[in-house]
Write a protein that holds these residues in place. Sequence first.
Motif, PDB file in Angstrom:
ATOM      1  N   LEU A 121       0.788  -1.124   0.211  1.00 47.13           N
ATOM      2  CA  LEU A 121      -0.213   0.079  -0.094  1.00 47.13           C
ATOM      3  C   LEU A 121       0.847   1.459   0.285  1.00 47.13           C
ATOM      4  N   VAL A 122       1.930   1.321   0.809  1.00 52.47           N
ATOM      5  CA  VAL A 122       2.864   2.218   0.715  1.00 52.47           C
ATOM      6  C   VAL A 122       3.517   2.491  -0.660  1.00 52.47           C
ATOM      7  N   SER A 123       3.713   1.291  -1.383  1.00 55.49           N
ATOM      8  CA  SER A 123       4.346   1.573  -2.700  1.00 55.49           C
ATOM      9  C   SER A 123       3.348   2.240  -3.751  1.00 55.49           C
ATOM     10  N   ILE A 124       2.031   1.651  -3.632  1.00 51.33           N
ATOM     11  CA  ILE A 124       0.871   2.133  -4.215  1.00 51.33           C
ATOM     12  C   ILE A 124       0.720   3.697  -4.065  1.00 51.33           C
ATOM     13  N   GLY A 125       0.982   4.311  -2.967  1.00 46.27           N
ATOM     14  CA  GLY A 125       0.779   5.654  -2.509  1.00 46.27           C
ATOM     15  C   GLY A 125       1.868   6.320  -3.189  1.00 46.27           C
ATOM     16  N   ASN A 126       2.795   5.846  -3.342  1.00 45.08           N
ATOM     17  CA  ASN A 126       4.343   6.407  -3.940  1.00 45.08           C
ATOM     18  C   ASN A 126       4.021   6.433  -5.244  1.00 45.08           C
ATOM     19  N   THR A 127       3.202   5.884  -6.015  1.00 45.15           N
ATOM     20  CA  THR A 127       3.027   5.721  -7.596  1.00 45.15           C
ATOM     21  C   THR A 127       3.271   7.323  -8.362  1.00 45.15           C
ATOM     22  N   ARG A 128       4.262   7.024  -9.356  1.00 49.93           N
ATOM     23  CA  ARG A 128       4.415   8.248 -10.193  1.00 49.93           C
ATOM     24  C   ARG A 128       3.782   8.501 -11.193  1.00 49.93           C
ATOM     25  N   ASP A 129       3.402   9.301 -11.929  1.00 46.28           N
ATOM     26  CA  ASP A 129       2.583   9.585 -13.249  1.00 46.28           C
ATOM     27  C   ASP A 129       3.550   9.307 -14.291  1.00 46.28           C
ATOM     28  N   GLY A 130       3.201   9.612 -15.507  1.00 45.09           N
ATOM     29  CA  GLY A 130       3.843   9.654 -16.810  1.00 45.09           C
ATOM     30  C   GLY A 130       5.059  10.545 -17.015  1.00 45.09           C
ATOM     31  N   ASP A 131       4.805  11.615 -16.315  1.00 48.00           N
ATOM     32  CA  ASP A 131       6.018  12.741 -16.345  1.00 48.00           C
ATOM     33  C   ASP A 131       7.005  12.452 -15.130  1.00 48.00           C
ATOM     34  N   GLY A 132       6.871  11.339 -14.373  1.00 50.16           N
ATOM     35  CA  GLY A 132       7.783  11.029 -13.241  1.00 50.16           C
ATOM     36  C   GLY A 132       7.640  11.639 -12.024  1.00 50.16           C
ATOM     37  N   GLU A 133       6.398  12.330 -11.874  1.00 53.74           N
ATOM     38  CA  GLU A 133       5.763  13.018 -10.723  1.00 53.74           C
ATOM     39  C   GLU A 133       5.337  12.064  -9.685  1.00 53.74           C
ATOM     40  N   PHE A 134       5.115  12.217  -8.534  1.00 57.92           N
ATOM     41  CA  PHE A 134       4.224  11.610  -7.536  1.00 57.92           C
ATOM     42  C   PHE A 134       3.074  11.800  -7.821  1.00 57.92           C
ATOM     43  N   LEU A 135       2.109  11.002  -7.596  1.00 58.00           N
ATOM     44  CA  LEU A 135       0.629  11.071  -8.085  1.00 58.00           C
ATOM     45  C   LEU A 135       0.053  11.710  -6.557  1.00 58.00           C
ATOM     46  N   PHE A 136       0.413  11.299  -5.606  1.00 57.15           N
ATOM     47  CA  PHE A 136      -0.469  11.675  -4.432  1.00 57.15           C
ATOM     48  C   PHE A 136       0.496  12.692  -3.531  1.00 57.15           C
ATOM     49  N   GLY A 137       1.489  13.182  -3.946  1.00 62.36           N
ATOM     50  CA  GLY A 137       2.146  14.185  -2.995  1.00 62.36           C
ATOM     51  C   GLY A 137       1.536  15.769  -3.064  1.00 62.36           C
ATOM     52  N   GLY A 138       0.622  15.969  -3.757  1.00 70.29           N
ATOM     53  CA  GLY A 138      -0.038  17.519  -3.819  1.00 70.29           C
ATOM     54  C   GLY A 138       1.169  18.116  -4.642  1.00 70.29           C
ATOM     55  N   ALA A 139       1.336  19.397  -4.207  1.00 69.21           N
ATOM     56  CA  ALA A 139       2.072  20.004  -4.844  1.00 69.21           C
ATOM     57  C   ALA A 139       3.659  19.874  -4.719  1.00 69.21           C
ATOM     58  N   GLN A 140       3.968  18.962  -3.894  1.00 72.74           N
ATOM     59  CA  GLN A 140       5.365  18.470  -3.400  1.00 72.74           C
ATOM     60  C   GLN A 140       5.699  17.329  -4.530  1.00 72.74           C
ATOM     61  N   LYS A 141       5.607  17.735  -5.849  1.00 71.55           N
ATOM     62  CA  LYS A 141       5.794  16.521  -7.065  1.00 71.55           C
ATOM     63  C   LYS A 141       6.825  15.812  -7.206  1.00 71.55           C
ATOM     64  N   GLU A 142       7.877  16.298  -6.224  1.00 74.09           N
ATOM     65  CA  GLU A 142       9.284  15.641  -6.551  1.00 74.09           C
ATOM     66  C   GLU A 142       9.505  14.882  -4.988  1.00 74.09           C
ATOM     67  N   THR A 143       8.670  15.020  -3.931  1.00 78.58           N
ATOM     68  CA  THR A 143       9.128  14.393  -2.765  1.00 78.58           C
ATOM     69  C   THR A 143       8.080  13.187  -2.730  1.00 78.58           C
ATOM     70  N   ARG A 144       8.804  11.998  -2.174  1.00 77.45           N
ATOM     71  CA  ARG A 144       8.163  10.870  -2.160  1.00 77.45           C
ATOM     72  C   ARG A 144       7.093  11.023  -0.821  1.00 77.45           C
ATOM     73  N   PRO A 145       5.731  10.995  -1.065  1.00 78.06           N
ATOM     74  CA  PRO A 145       4.960  11.223  -0.156  1.00 78.06           C
ATOM     75  C   PRO A 145       4.764  10.481   1.071  1.00 78.06           C
ATOM     76  N   PHE A 146       5.014   9.124   0.897  1.00 77.22           N
ATOM     77  CA  PHE A 146       4.819   8.232   2.094  1.00 77.22           C
ATOM     78  C   PHE A 146       6.082   7.456   2.282  1.00 77.22           C
ATOM     79  N   GLU A 147       6.360   7.543   3.649  1.00 79.52           N
ATOM     80  CA  GLU A 147       7.620   6.924   4.286  1.00 79.52           C
ATOM     81  C   GLU A 147       7.281   5.938   5.445  1.00 79.52           C
ATOM     82  N   LEU A 148       7.854   4.577   5.136  1.00 77.12           N
ATOM     83  CA  LEU A 148       7.387   3.754   6.262  1.00 77.12           C
ATOM     84  C   LEU A 148       8.662   3.669   7.286  1.00 77.12           C
ATOM     85  N   GLY A 149       8.580   3.742   8.281  1.00 76.44           N
ATOM     86  CA  GLY A 149       9.515   3.714   9.363  1.00 76.44           C
ATOM     87  C   GLY A 149       9.087   3.072  10.615  1.00 76.44           C
TER      88      GLY A 149
END
Length: 429
Positions: A121-149
């Motif tokens: 599910l974390v991997s799904i949340g970190n999916t990128r679009d066709g331009d290489g931008e994170f799909l679910f990061g909001g305006a932070q398109k270059e930041t990996r939105p979910f981090e498992l720690g």
Amino acid sequence: MRISTQMLFRQGIDGILQQQARAAATQRQIATGQRVNKPSDDPVAAARIQELERSLAQQDVFLTNIGRIEQRLKTEEAVLTSAGELVQRVRELAVQASNDAIGDRQRELIAIEMRDRLEELVSIGNTRDGDGEFLFGGAQKETRPFELGPAGVSYRGDSVQRELLIGAGTTMADGDTGDQVFMRIRDGNGTVRVAQEAGNTGAGFIIAEPAVNLSQYSGESFRVEFGANADGDTTFRILDGNGDPVDLSTVQGVTADPTEDLTPPVLGDPPLPATVALFEPGQTIRLAGIGFRIEGAPEANDAFVVEPSRFESMFDTIGQLAAALETKPFDATDRAGIRQQINDALGQLDNAETRILEVRAGVGGRLNTLDDINATREEVKLGLTELVSDIRDLDFAEAVSLLQQQLFTLEAAQQSFAALQGNSLFRFI
């Protein structure tokens, strides 16, 4: 007026040059296929063409944005489908784990798969679009939105829903943020959450009923306390948010304890309100627009809490459920605690599925809207293109005929000039 040989020569040459310029302009029009190649060809038409081309460029921007939004939304739709299937699988595992016939080892194996599903599910949340931008990061398109720690999954995106212009004064979101989809999900039944209090010694657990009358619920918290009467029957009372006992006459589904002394202190005063009820396992208790039931066998001094829902992420739900299944119960109280956590997780997984379906419905609605808007923009662009063509493009038949005429006139001018330049007074002396 004096007519000199030099003037005649100049007029002849000027006439030839003018005819050559006209023929060259016509040839340039035929070569480009355009009647207007520069503003001087037709100033009014050139200004109109420039205006239409600006409109065409704007339509191209709209169509480009529509294509980008469509690409991202289709990717999101596919990702949400995978997320929904994953949540359904986790729910199946939770139902399997709730079976009392399941042993500790089998629950551990289920917990292992849940851990794997959590990483998926974390991997799904970190999916990128066709331009290489994170799909679910909001305006932070270059930041990996979910981090498992070690402390669980953290969200590093933002809540900005990016929007692109798809029409004059019309924008559309190109996706949904990760906190909207995965993080901010109401626990319990979406309105209230229920929980055991730490220190319970019995084997009881509480379940929130799905039906809620929001017009009656004011967001108040309640506490259910258990005890026993003189006959040894299990009883309970309900305390409101101020710690005051609730009058059971306002509560549906309970039976007042007949051993409770309801005699008014002063003869003639109205009876005292009933505040203690007999416990019946599985009975549904309804008050203030909400409902809940308590299963199992709670003991005296056990307590349960009913309070407004809080936000819980899908990741926390799966992680906490896996942790609960990894716990080895030593007695009925431990088993009741695990059962409580499984029931809570089942309700939360239902909420997660509902959230995914809601987001998918929104994505589908936007895709349908985009199809309509895209068709409209294509029609507008086609109309503008045709209008530019009508103003700028050349009538080839007319142009070829004109060129032949101009070439004939040029040839005649050249011949006339050749004959004229042979004339001189010296020939007649």
